[in-house]
Scaffold this active site. Structure first.
Site, PDB file in Angstrom:
ATOM      1  N   ASP A   1      -6.633  -6.589   4.038  1.00 57.37           N
ATOM      2  CA  ASP A   1      -5.979  -5.278   4.117  1.00 57.37           C
ATOM      3  C   ASP A   1      -6.007  -4.752   5.546  1.00 57.37           C
ATOM      4  OD1 ASP A   1      -5.071  -2.705   3.659  1.00 57.37           O
ATOM      5  OD2 ASP A   1      -6.748  -2.105   2.382  1.00 57.37           O
ATOM      6  N   GLY A   2      -4.808  -4.576   6.105  1.00 54.80           N
ATOM      7  CA  GLY A   2      -4.682  -3.943   7.418  1.00 54.80           C
ATOM      8  C   GLY A   2      -3.981  -4.824   8.432  1.00 54.80           C
ATOM      9  N   GLY A   3      -2.870  -4.308   8.942  1.00 55.28           N
ATOM     10  CA  GLY A   3      -2.160  -5.014  10.017  1.00 55.28           C
ATOM     11  C   GLY A   3      -1.473  -6.292   9.580  1.00 55.28           C
TER      12      GLY A   3
ATOM     13  N   ASP B   1      -4.669   3.543  -1.805  1.00 55.92           N
ATOM     14  CA  ASP B   1      -5.712   3.846  -0.823  1.00 55.92           C
ATOM     15  C   ASP B   1      -6.234   5.259  -1.002  1.00 55.92           C
ATOM     16  OD1 ASP B   1      -6.013   1.502   0.838  1.00 55.92           O
ATOM     17  OD2 ASP B   1      -3.941   1.832   1.443  1.00 55.92           O
TER      18      ASP B   1
ATOM     19  N   GLY C   1      -0.638   1.042   9.723  1.00 55.27           N
ATOM     20  CA  GLY C   1       0.021   0.776  11.001  1.00 55.27           C
ATOM     21  C   GLY C   1      -0.883   0.352  12.145  1.00 55.27           C
TER      22      GLY C   1
ATOM     23  N   GLY D   1       1.207  -2.282   4.057  1.00 56.58           N
ATOM     24  CA  GLY D   1       1.736  -0.925   3.987  1.00 56.58           C
ATOM     25  C   GLY D   1       2.973  -0.789   4.837  1.00 56.58           C
ATOM     26  N   SER D   2       2.775  -0.642   6.134  1.00 55.74           N
ATOM     27  CA  SER D   2       3.922  -0.400   7.010  1.00 55.74           C
ATOM     28  C   SER D   2       4.919  -1.560   7.010  1.00 55.74           C
ATOM     29  CB  SER D   2       3.448  -0.065   8.424  1.00 55.74           C
ATOM     30  OG  SER D   2       2.413  -0.920   8.817  1.00 55.74           O
TER      31      SER D   2
ATOM     32  N   MET E   1     -12.075   4.523  -0.544  1.00 50.41           N
ATOM     33  CA  MET E   1     -12.719   4.769   0.760  1.00 50.41           C
ATOM     34  C   MET E   1     -13.363   6.144   0.689  1.00 50.41           C
ATOM     35  SD  MET E   1      -9.625   3.212   3.024  1.00 50.41           S
ATOM     36  CE  MET E   1      -8.492   3.293   1.661  1.00 50.41           C
TER      37      MET E   1
ATOM     38  N   HIS F   1      -1.221  -1.239  -4.365  1.00 49.58           N
ATOM     39  CA  HIS F   1      -2.485  -0.933  -3.697  1.00 49.58           C
ATOM     40  C   HIS F   1      -2.562   0.573  -3.428  1.00 49.58           C
ATOM     41  CE1 HIS F   1      -5.993  -2.029  -1.223  1.00 49.58           C
ATOM     42  NE2 HIS F   1      -5.564  -1.146  -0.330  1.00 49.58           N
TER      43      HIS F   1
ATOM     44  N   SER G   1       0.852  -1.189   0.000  1.00 54.27           N
ATOM     45  CA  SER G   1       0.000   0.000   0.000  1.00 54.27           C
ATOM     46  C   SER G   1       0.884   1.234   0.000  1.00 54.27           C
ATOM     47  CB  SER G   1      -0.896   0.024   1.242  1.00 54.27           C
ATOM     48  OG  SER G   1      -1.405   1.336   1.389  1.00 54.27           O
TER      49      SER G   1
ATOM     50  N   HIS H   1      -8.425   1.176  -4.022  1.00 57.59           N
ATOM     51  CA  HIS H   1      -9.343   0.914  -2.904  1.00 57.59           C
ATOM     52  C   HIS H   1     -10.000   2.246  -2.557  1.00 57.59           C
ATOM     53  CE1 HIS H   1      -9.510  -0.187   1.695  1.00 57.59           C
ATOM     54  NE2 HIS H   1     -10.707  -0.023   1.168  1.00 57.59           N
TER      55      HIS H   1
ATOM     56  N   MET I   1      -8.737   8.076   0.066  1.00 56.47           N
ATOM     57  CA  MET I   1      -9.548   8.434   1.247  1.00 56.47           C
ATOM     58  C   MET I   1     -10.072   9.854   1.128  1.00 56.47           C
ATOM     59  SD  MET I   1      -7.054   7.037   4.214  1.00 56.47           S
ATOM     60  CE  MET I   1      -6.498   5.335   4.248  1.00 56.47           C
TER      61      MET I   1
ATOM     62  N   MET J   1     -11.480  -6.045   5.045  1.00 53.87           N
ATOM     63  CA  MET J   1     -10.649  -5.163   5.876  1.00 53.87           C
ATOM     64  C   MET J   1     -10.370  -5.859   7.200  1.00 53.87           C
ATOM     65  SD  MET J   1     -10.007  -2.538   4.076  1.00 53.87           S
ATOM     66  CE  MET J   1      -9.027  -1.725   5.350  1.00 53.87           C
TER      67      MET J   1
HETATM   68  C1  DX5 Z   1      -6.260   1.360   5.661  1.00 54.67           C
HETATM   69  C2  DX5 Z   1      -5.746   1.068   4.272  1.00 54.67           C
HETATM   70  C3  DX5 Z   1      -4.657   0.063   4.249  1.00 54.67           C
HETATM   71  C4  DX5 Z   1      -3.419   0.458   4.984  1.00 54.67           C
HETATM   72  C5  DX5 Z   1      -2.629  -0.773   5.284  1.00 54.67           C
HETATM   73  O1  DX5 Z   1      -7.326   2.224   5.551  1.00 54.67           O
HETATM   74  O2  DX5 Z   1      -6.796   0.576   3.466  1.00 54.67           O
HETATM   75  O3  DX5 Z   1      -4.343  -0.303   2.904  1.00 54.67           O
HETATM   76  O4  DX5 Z   1      -2.631   1.373   4.306  1.00 54.67           O
HETATM   77  O5  DX5 Z   1      -1.535  -0.412   6.070  1.00 54.67           O
HETATM   78  P1  DX5 Z   1      -0.854  -1.420   7.100  1.00 54.67           P
HETATM   79  O6  DX5 Z   1      -0.359  -2.589   6.292  1.00 54.67           O
HETATM   80  O7  DX5 Z   1       0.237  -0.610   7.682  1.00 54.67           O
HETATM   81  O8  DX5 Z   1      -1.900  -1.826   8.083  1.00 54.67           O
HETATM   82 ZN    ZN Z   2      -6.453  -0.364   1.399  1.00 53.61          ZN
END
Ligand code: DX5
Ligand code: ZN
Length: 221
Positions: free
Chosen positions: A179-181, A38, A149, A201-202, A71, A36, A11, A69, A40, A141
């Site tokens: 997606d996430g964590g 994101d 993060g 992402g992180s 949002m 990916h 991401s 993605h 927002m 999600m």
């Molecule tokens: C959250 C995003 C994710 C996020 C993932 O709203 O949709 O794609 O960037 O980041 P990590 O992998 O750090 O949780």
């Molecule tokens: Zn995402």
């Protein structure tokens, strides 16, 4: 499922936005499969990231598929422009489309782009039961969207198993993305539950050895 079937989608939310071209072109070299993106809007989620122009600009820096993605509220208003910007996949939240989800997916397909639905951790997967067959990708999600993060929400693996069960009964190639964590440990659990696209992402962008991290997330080492 073989490890080679697992795709890793870094991401770019965790990239350095001031060096986005370099960050994106490096992704293929380190073994990423998908980029990916994101998007927002500060309304559906409590954060603002980037929009159509960023997608169009990063398109020039990679030939990897761009997975957008969205949002955002009223995604149907922007689908066409994200498609023109170069998106290969556009996913929209069930929570922003509700009974209109089917029409929004059709709109995405009409642009020649692969379509997908996303559910938040507290949306029961049964809500998208009839929508799954219309998708090229289903995104679950594993954190509440808005920020990178965050800590992986274990209970979302139940939704992954539910969706995997439905997808396996269909005669169609539908990707299941989480997606996430995602880190080495949660990636393993997600793979075991039936995911085949892992967003990270992180975990990727904070790594000193991004190529190795991608291999580990894939379960290849
Ligand atoms: C959250 C995003 C994710 C996020 C993932 O709203 O949709 O794609 O960037 O980041 P990590 O992998 O750090 O949780
Ligand atoms: Zn995402």
């Amino acid at each position: 499922m073989k490890n080679t079937d697992i795709k890793i989608a870094p991401s770019i939310l965790s990239a350095d936005f001031a060096k986005m071209g370099e960050e994106v072109s490096a992704l293929k070299k380190i073994g990423a499969d998908i980029v990916h993106c994101d998007v927002m809007d500060g309304v559906f989620v409590p954060n603002i990231s980037f929009g159509i122009k960023m997608v169009a600009d990063i398109r020039k820096h990679t030939d990897l598929p761009l997975d957008c993605h969205l949002m955002i509220v009223h995604p149907e208003k922007y689908v066409e422009r994200f498609a023109k910007a170069g998106a290969d996949y556009i996913t929209v939240h069930y929570e922003t489309c509700l009974e209109d989800t089917e029409n929004v997916l059709a709109l995405i397909k009409k642009q020649g782009v692969k379509c997908g639905v996303v559910i938040n951790p507290d949306t029961p997967a049964v809500k998208i039961k009839d929508i799954i067959p219309l998708c090229d990708m289903v995104l679950i999600m594993s954190v509440f969207p808005g920020f990178g993060g965050q800590k992986f929400i274990e209970s979302t693996l139940e939704s992954v198993r539910y969706v995997r069960d439905i997808v396996d009964k269909l005669d169609k190639d539908i990707l299941i993305e989480i997606d996430g964590g995602i880190n080495e440990e949660t990636a393993k659990a997600a793979r075991q539950a039936g995911v085949n696209v892992l967003v990270a992402g992180s975990a990727v962008f904070s790594s000193d050895d991004k190529a190795l991290t991608i291999k580990k997330l894939r379960g290849a080492v």
